[in-house]
Design a protein around this motif. Sequence first.
Motif, mmCIF file in Angstrom:
data_model
loop_
_atom_site.group_PDB
_atom_site.id
_atom_site.type_symbol
_atom_site.label_atom_id
_atom_site.label_comp_id
_atom_site.label_asym_id
_atom_site.label_seq_id
_atom_site.Cartn_x
_atom_site.Cartn_y
_atom_site.Cartn_z
ATOM 1 N N ASP A 94 20.100 -1.110 -2.252
ATOM 2 C CA ASP A 94 18.886 -1.942 -2.270
ATOM 3 C C ASP A 94 18.822 -2.694 -0.955
ATOM 4 O OD1 ASP A 94 17.854 -3.263 -5.417
ATOM 5 O OD2 ASP A 94 18.780 -1.338 -5.056
ATOM 6 N N THR A 95 17.620 -2.937 -0.476
ATOM 7 C CA THR A 95 17.450 -3.772 0.705
ATOM 8 C C THR A 95 16.029 -4.310 0.750
ATOM 9 O OG1 THR A 95 17.832 -3.905 3.103
ATOM 10 C CG2 THR A 95 16.719 -1.931 2.302
ATOM 11 N N VAL A 96 15.833 -5.366 1.511
ATOM 12 C CA VAL A 96 14.491 -5.867 1.796
ATOM 13 C C VAL A 96 14.155 -5.447 3.209
ATOM 14 C CG1 VAL A 96 13.068 -7.933 2.116
ATOM 15 C CG2 VAL A 96 14.659 -7.801 0.189
ATOM 16 N N LEU A 97 13.032 -4.760 3.347
ATOM 17 C CA LEU A 97 12.527 -4.366 4.658
ATOM 18 C C LEU A 97 11.392 -5.300 5.020
ATOM 19 C CD1 LEU A 97 12.421 -0.507 4.096
ATOM 20 C CD2 LEU A 97 14.169 -1.796 5.335
ATOM 21 N N LYS A 98 11.402 -5.797 6.258
ATOM 22 C CA LYS A 98 10.378 -6.748 6.694
ATOM 23 C C LYS A 98 9.696 -6.224 7.954
ATOM 24 C CE LYS A 98 13.848 -9.674 8.981
ATOM 25 N NZ LYS A 98 14.704 -8.564 9.234
ATOM 26 N N LYS A 99 8.752 -6.990 8.438
ATOM 27 C CA LYS A 99 7.932 -6.593 9.584
ATOM 28 C C LYS A 99 8.794 -6.033 10.714
ATOM 29 C CE LYS A 99 4.477 -8.375 12.783
ATOM 30 N NZ LYS A 99 3.612 -9.515 13.119
ATOM 31 N N GLY A 100 8.463 -4.818 11.140
ATOM 32 C CA GLY A 100 9.154 -4.175 12.248
ATOM 33 C C GLY A 100 10.315 -3.294 11.846
ATOM 34 N N ASP A 101 10.776 -3.396 10.599
ATOM 35 C CA ASP A 101 11.885 -2.563 10.144
ATOM 36 C C ASP A 101 11.402 -1.143 9.869
ATOM 37 O OD1 ASP A 101 13.518 -4.795 10.265
ATOM 38 O OD2 ASP A 101 13.602 -5.086 8.088
ATOM 39 N N CYS A 102 12.341 -0.203 9.976
ATOM 40 C CA CYS A 102 12.047 1.215 9.755
ATOM 41 C C CYS A 102 13.116 1.805 8.856
ATOM 42 C CB CYS A 102 12.021 1.939 11.095
ATOM 43 S SG CYS A 102 11.828 3.741 10.966
ATOM 44 N N ALA A 103 12.704 2.549 7.851
ATOM 45 C CA ALA A 103 13.624 3.306 6.998
ATOM 46 C C ALA A 103 13.202 4.766 7.049
ATOM 47 C CB ALA A 103 13.591 2.797 5.563
ATOM 48 N N VAL A 104 14.163 5.664 7.277
ATOM 49 C CA VAL A 104 13.908 7.098 7.245
ATOM 50 C C VAL A 104 14.710 7.671 6.084
ATOM 51 C CG1 VAL A 104 13.978 9.271 8.502
ATOM 52 C CG2 VAL A 104 13.559 7.142 9.746
ATOM 53 N N VAL A 105 14.011 8.309 5.160
ATOM 54 C CA VAL A 105 14.631 8.833 3.948
ATOM 55 C C VAL A 105 14.798 10.342 4.100
ATOM 56 C CG1 VAL A 105 14.457 8.989 1.441
ATOM 57 C CG2 VAL A 105 13.489 7.002 2.634
ATOM 58 N N PHE A 106 16.058 10.774 4.106
ATOM 59 C CA PHE A 106 16.366 12.194 4.269
ATOM 60 C C PHE A 106 16.598 12.873 2.920
ATOM 61 C CE2 PHE A 106 18.228 9.986 8.011
ATOM 62 C CZ PHE A 106 17.336 10.454 8.959
ATOM 63 N N ASN A 107 17.465 12.306 2.099
ATOM 64 C CA ASN A 107 17.893 12.953 0.852
ATOM 65 C C ASN A 107 17.973 12.004 -0.334
ATOM 66 O OD1 ASN A 107 18.629 15.748 1.820
ATOM 67 N ND2 ASN A 107 19.864 14.509 3.211
ATOM 68 N N ALA A 108 17.573 10.771 -0.173
ATOM 69 C CA ALA A 108 17.708 9.774 -1.243
ATOM 70 C C ALA A 108 16.472 9.728 -2.130
ATOM 71 C CB ALA A 108 17.938 8.387 -0.637
ATOM 72 N N GLY A 109 16.694 9.469 -3.397
ATOM 73 C CA GLY A 109 15.589 9.067 -4.252
ATOM 74 C C GLY A 109 15.183 7.666 -3.818
ATOM 75 N N HIS A 110 13.941 7.297 -4.013
ATOM 76 C CA HIS A 110 13.494 6.022 -3.462
ATOM 77 C C HIS A 110 12.285 5.463 -4.200
ATOM 78 C CE1 HIS A 110 11.690 9.423 -1.339
ATOM 79 N NE2 HIS A 110 10.599 8.691 -1.235
ATOM 80 N N SER A 111 12.185 4.139 -4.129
ATOM 81 C CA SER A 111 11.010 3.435 -4.626
ATOM 82 C C SER A 111 10.953 2.106 -3.889
ATOM 83 C CB SER A 111 11.094 3.179 -6.140
ATOM 84 O OG SER A 111 12.087 2.222 -6.429
ATOM 85 N N PHE A 112 9.813 1.449 -3.967
ATOM 86 C CA PHE A 112 9.756 0.104 -3.411
ATOM 87 C C PHE A 112 8.756 -0.748 -4.159
ATOM 88 C CE2 PHE A 112 6.807 2.268 -0.375
ATOM 89 C CZ PHE A 112 5.683 1.460 -0.484
ATOM 90 N N GLU A 113 8.967 -2.052 -4.052
ATOM 91 C CA GLU A 113 8.078 -3.046 -4.632
ATOM 92 C C GLU A 113 7.615 -3.957 -3.507
ATOM 93 O OE1 GLU A 113 8.166 -6.862 -7.704
ATOM 94 O OE2 GLU A 113 9.943 -5.619 -7.466
ATOM 95 N N VAL A 114 6.322 -4.194 -3.436
ATOM 96 C CA VAL A 114 5.755 -5.077 -2.420
ATOM 97 C C VAL A 114 6.066 -6.518 -2.802
ATOM 98 C CG1 VAL A 114 3.624 -5.841 -1.315
ATOM 99 C CG2 VAL A 114 3.955 -3.419 -1.845
ATOM 100 N N LEU A 115 6.606 -7.285 -1.846
ATOM 101 C CA LEU A 115 7.008 -8.667 -2.095
ATOM 102 C C LEU A 115 6.011 -9.694 -1.581
ATOM 103 C CD1 LEU A 115 10.796 -8.407 -1.196
ATOM 104 C CD2 LEU A 115 9.733 -8.308 -3.465
ATOM 105 N N GLU A 116 5.136 -9.320 -0.657
ATOM 106 C CA GLU A 116 4.176 -10.271 -0.086
ATOM 107 C C GLU A 116 2.781 -9.665 -0.059
ATOM 108 O OE1 GLU A 116 5.427 -11.484 3.823
ATOM 109 O OE2 GLU A 116 7.160 -12.584 3.055
ATOM 110 N N GLU A 117 1.800 -10.490 -0.393
ATOM 111 C CA GLU A 117 0.399 -10.077 -0.295
ATOM 112 C C GLU A 117 0.099 -9.702 1.155
ATOM 113 O OE1 GLU A 117 -2.969 -8.971 -1.947
ATOM 114 O OE2 GLU A 117 -1.446 -10.018 -3.129
#
Length: 121
Positions: A92-115
């Motif tokens: 688990d992690t929090v991604l914020k402005k400017g961060d980048c995640a590249v998903v190669f083989n992982a299952g994934h989901s996300f929840e928006v934390l800010e309007e």
Amino acid sequence: MSPELIFSNKEKEILLLAINRYEDISANRTDICPDTEFLQVCTKKMSKGDFFTPHKHNLLERLTTKTQEGWIILEGKIHARFWDIDDSHIYDTVLKKGDCAVVFNAGHSFEVLEEGTMLYE
């Protein structure tokens, strides 16, 4: 600083995802994706007057059987969750402005934390 690489707990050689934080971008080119993957994603802090000479990428025949995806957070924050190849929760992690995640083989989901959160996928 190098991107954070998350490998499978089930099969240690399988790269699940790579995360690069905005504050880690430097004047040195940093490859987020290793050459063994299909995507080329890198970071580099640029200065006025910097340029790339015209170039083309060489033909490279590759066979892929799945989709890889990347997220770049433009505004706001998301809580990202990732699963291993056996569907067990791994990260688990929090991604914020400017961060980048590249998903190669992982299952994934996300929840928006800010309007007003915006991202490229």
